[in-house]
Motif scaffolding. Structure first.
Motif, PDB file in Angstrom:
ATOM      1  N   MET A   1     -60.487  20.127  92.881  1.00 15.61           N
ATOM      2  CA  MET A   1     -59.870  21.373  92.683  1.00 15.61           C
ATOM      3  C   MET A   1     -59.456  21.479  91.173  1.00 15.61           C
ATOM      4  O   MET A   1     -59.509  20.655  90.504  1.00 15.61           O
ATOM      5  CB  MET A   1     -58.363  21.133  93.487  1.00 15.61           C
ATOM      6  N   VAL A   2     -59.474  22.875  90.797  1.00 19.34           N
ATOM      7  CA  VAL A   2     -59.179  23.189  89.510  1.00 19.34           C
ATOM      8  C   VAL A   2     -57.715  23.832  89.445  1.00 19.34           C
ATOM      9  O   VAL A   2     -57.205  24.177  90.364  1.00 19.34           O
ATOM     10  CB  VAL A   2     -59.946  24.011  88.817  1.00 19.34           C
ATOM     11  N   LYS A   3     -57.153  23.843  88.119  1.00 21.15           N
ATOM     12  CA  LYS A   3     -55.823  24.519  87.953  1.00 21.15           C
ATOM     13  C   LYS A   3     -55.869  26.010  87.625  1.00 21.15           C
ATOM     14  O   LYS A   3     -56.736  26.307  86.635  1.00 21.15           O
ATOM     15  CB  LYS A   3     -55.041  23.820  86.787  1.00 21.15           C
ATOM     16  N   GLY A   4     -55.251  26.780  88.358  1.00 15.69           N
ATOM     17  CA  GLY A   4     -55.054  28.286  87.908  1.00 15.69           C
ATOM     18  C   GLY A   4     -54.145  28.419  86.584  1.00 15.69           C
ATOM     19  O   GLY A   4     -53.573  27.614  86.178  1.00 15.69           O
ATOM     20  N   VAL A   8     -51.052  25.902  89.239  1.00 16.18           N
ATOM     21  CA  VAL A   8     -51.292  25.589  90.614  1.00 16.18           C
ATOM     22  C   VAL A   8     -52.595  25.324  90.875  1.00 16.18           C
ATOM     23  O   VAL A   8     -53.406  26.275  90.530  1.00 16.18           O
ATOM     24  CB  VAL A   8     -50.534  26.834  91.395  1.00 16.18           C
ATOM     25  N   PRO A   9     -52.947  24.378  91.641  1.00 19.90           N
ATOM     26  CA  PRO A   9     -54.473  23.807  92.064  1.00 19.90           C
ATOM     27  C   PRO A   9     -55.055  24.828  92.801  1.00 19.90           C
ATOM     28  O   PRO A   9     -54.284  25.604  93.906  1.00 19.90           O
ATOM     29  CB  PRO A   9     -54.257  22.510  92.702  1.00 19.90           C
ATOM     30  N   GLN A  50     -74.456  18.353  89.361  1.00 17.26           N
ATOM     31  CA  GLN A  50     -73.592  17.355  89.142  1.00 17.26           C
ATOM     32  C   GLN A  50     -72.123  17.845  88.680  1.00 17.26           C
ATOM     33  O   GLN A  50     -71.171  17.400  89.148  1.00 17.26           O
ATOM     34  CB  GLN A  50     -74.015  16.621  87.872  1.00 17.26           C
ATOM     35  N   ALA A  51     -72.124  19.094  88.226  1.00 17.29           N
ATOM     36  CA  ALA A  51     -70.810  19.762  87.867  1.00 17.29           C
ATOM     37  C   ALA A  51     -70.053  20.028  89.311  1.00 17.29           C
ATOM     38  O   ALA A  51     -68.923  20.131  89.260  1.00 17.29           O
ATOM     39  CB  ALA A  51     -71.076  21.096  87.045  1.00 17.29           C
ATOM     40  N   ALA A  52     -70.813  20.861  90.118  1.00 19.59           N
ATOM     41  CA  ALA A  52     -70.267  21.103  91.759  1.00 19.59           C
ATOM     42  C   ALA A  52     -69.697  19.908  92.098  1.00 19.59           C
ATOM     43  O   ALA A  52     -68.616  19.883  92.674  1.00 19.59           O
ATOM     44  CB  ALA A  52     -71.222  21.728  92.286  1.00 19.59           C
ATOM     45  N   ALA A  53     -70.423  18.707  92.288  1.00 22.71           N
ATOM     46  CA  ALA A  53     -69.821  17.474  92.717  1.00 22.71           C
ATOM     47  C   ALA A  53     -68.612  16.973  92.075  1.00 22.71           C
ATOM     48  O   ALA A  53     -67.670  16.823  92.651  1.00 22.71           O
ATOM     49  CB  ALA A  53     -71.006  16.495  92.716  1.00 22.71           C
ATOM     50  N   GLN A  54     -68.525  17.160  90.729  1.00 19.98           N
ATOM     51  CA  GLN A  54     -67.562  16.689  89.930  1.00 19.98           C
ATOM     52  C   GLN A  54     -66.078  17.732  90.294  1.00 19.98           C
ATOM     53  O   GLN A  54     -65.074  17.110  90.413  1.00 19.98           O
ATOM     54  CB  GLN A  54     -67.665  16.917  88.395  1.00 19.98           C
ATOM     55  N   LEU A  55     -66.361  19.034  90.395  1.00 18.03           N
ATOM     56  CA  LEU A  55     -65.540  19.695  90.778  1.00 18.03           C
ATOM     57  C   LEU A  55     -64.909  20.120  92.160  1.00 18.03           C
ATOM     58  O   LEU A  55     -64.044  20.756  92.763  1.00 18.03           O
ATOM     59  CB  LEU A  55     -65.622  21.266  90.438  1.00 18.03           C
TER      60      LEU A  55
END
Length: 328
Positions: A1-4, A8-9, A50-55
């Motif tokens: 997940m990332v933060k908005g 909020v995730p 790799q970026a997709a897996a990390q996120l």
């Protein structure tokens, strides 16, 4: 997940992947739409994945379908959701599919009259392909064959992934030749390629290593309670075998339940060997020895073969391992 913006995730998007990978969003879309070949370099594709897996990014399936007109969903078709081996196969298939930007839909091998219901999803474009687990393709498969991959089955004209049991059964047969004069082989009462293949390979190995060994075949349903009654009835009708070999962990559990009914104990009076390595086998005490087969590896191999646009072979063998000195 990332933060908005509010902290909020939120679910990561293709734009988040593009920023982390240092590429444009169009490249991300091409990779997860299966259109990277010739348009996105292998190095860039690797950075994107790799970026997709990390996120923990997952492509939006319906959005991909609307843009490309082709689903990124694969259907995994089974006959019995309760079989514990299927759980391992589906986990391996799901992981491999996700690594290629695909999702997996579990489907039942159901019919309506003569119509194979999963074909409706394939024909409508809801899934881009089907993987049939231990199922023979229906007679009306026809030109759908290139979009169908078989798991634990073999048929000319189809891609297939199956366990290679030959070497493991030779090792098992060599061990049985030392200690067994009578072997009871507990097989599933199903006409499926996987069980027929295991039986023929084991019998060939026994004929080579222990030609004087008597083999009693007991066919039982793949349900522990019913298998236990079937096995107990067969064992109680004649001389007790020295060894029991079971074609599946569920049948092995049935054998464990059957032994006390005929006055026998596993390891003390009789050795029981299994084919599997599922949670059912691990729950038995003492844990059985036998042939270890990784359902996750099988599921993963089937997905890789199915998605390979230029396969060098249509048949993939997944290795198994004879475990004779410890629990399978």
């Amino acid at each position: 997940m990332v933060k908005g913006v509010s902290g909020v995730p939120r679910r990561p998007t293709g734009a988040d992947v593009a920023r982390l990978a240092g590429v444009n969003q169009a490249s991300v879309s091409r990779v997860f739409a299966g259109k990277a070949s010739g348009r996105v370099s292998p190095e860039v594709e690797q950075r994107i994945r790799q970026a997709a897996a990390q996120l923990r990014y997952e492509p939006h399936v319906s959005g991909q379908f609307l843009r490309s007109g082709r689903s990124s969903v694969l259907g995994l078709v089974v006959t019995d959701f309760e079989n514990p081996f299927f759980g391992a196969v589906s986990r391996g298939a799901q992981s491999a599919a996700a690594s290629h930007g695909h999702s997996l839909m579990l489907m039942e091998a159901a019919y309506e009259g003569d119509a194979f219901i999963p074909f409706r999803a394939l024909d409508a474009g809801l899934v881009s392909g089907l993987l049939l687990y231990s199922i023979s393709p229906p007679p009306d498969t026809g030109d759908r064959a290139p979009r169908v991959t078989l798991i634990e089955s073999r048929l000319p004209g189809f891609r297939s992934a199956a366990f290679n049991v030959s070497a493991s059964f030779r090792d098992l047969a060599s061990a049985l030749a030392v200690k067994a004069r009578r072997v009871a082989y507990v097989d599933a009462d199903l006409q499926r390629w996987a069980f027929q293949h295991r039986r023929s390979e084991l019998f060939a190995a026994l004929e080579e290593s222990a030609p004087r060994t008597e083999v009693q075949v007991i066919e039982a349903p793949l349900r522990i309670d019913v298998a236990a009654r079937t096995i107990a009835g067969a064992l109680g009708s004649g001389p007790a075998p020295d060894v029991i070999v079971c074609a599946d962990d569920v049948l092995t559990a049935g054998a464990y339940h059957a032994l006390p009914a005929v006055g026998l104990r596993s390891e003390h009076d009789i050795d029981v060997f299994t084919f599997g390595g599922t949670v059912v086998g691990h729950a038995l005490l003492p844990q059985p020895r036998g042939v270890r087969a990784s359902g996750a590896s099988l599921g993963s191999a089937a997905i890789e073969l199915h998605l390979d646009q230029n396969p060098t072979t249509t048949e993939v063998d997944v290795p198994t391992q004879a475990v004779l000195d410890g629990p399978c």
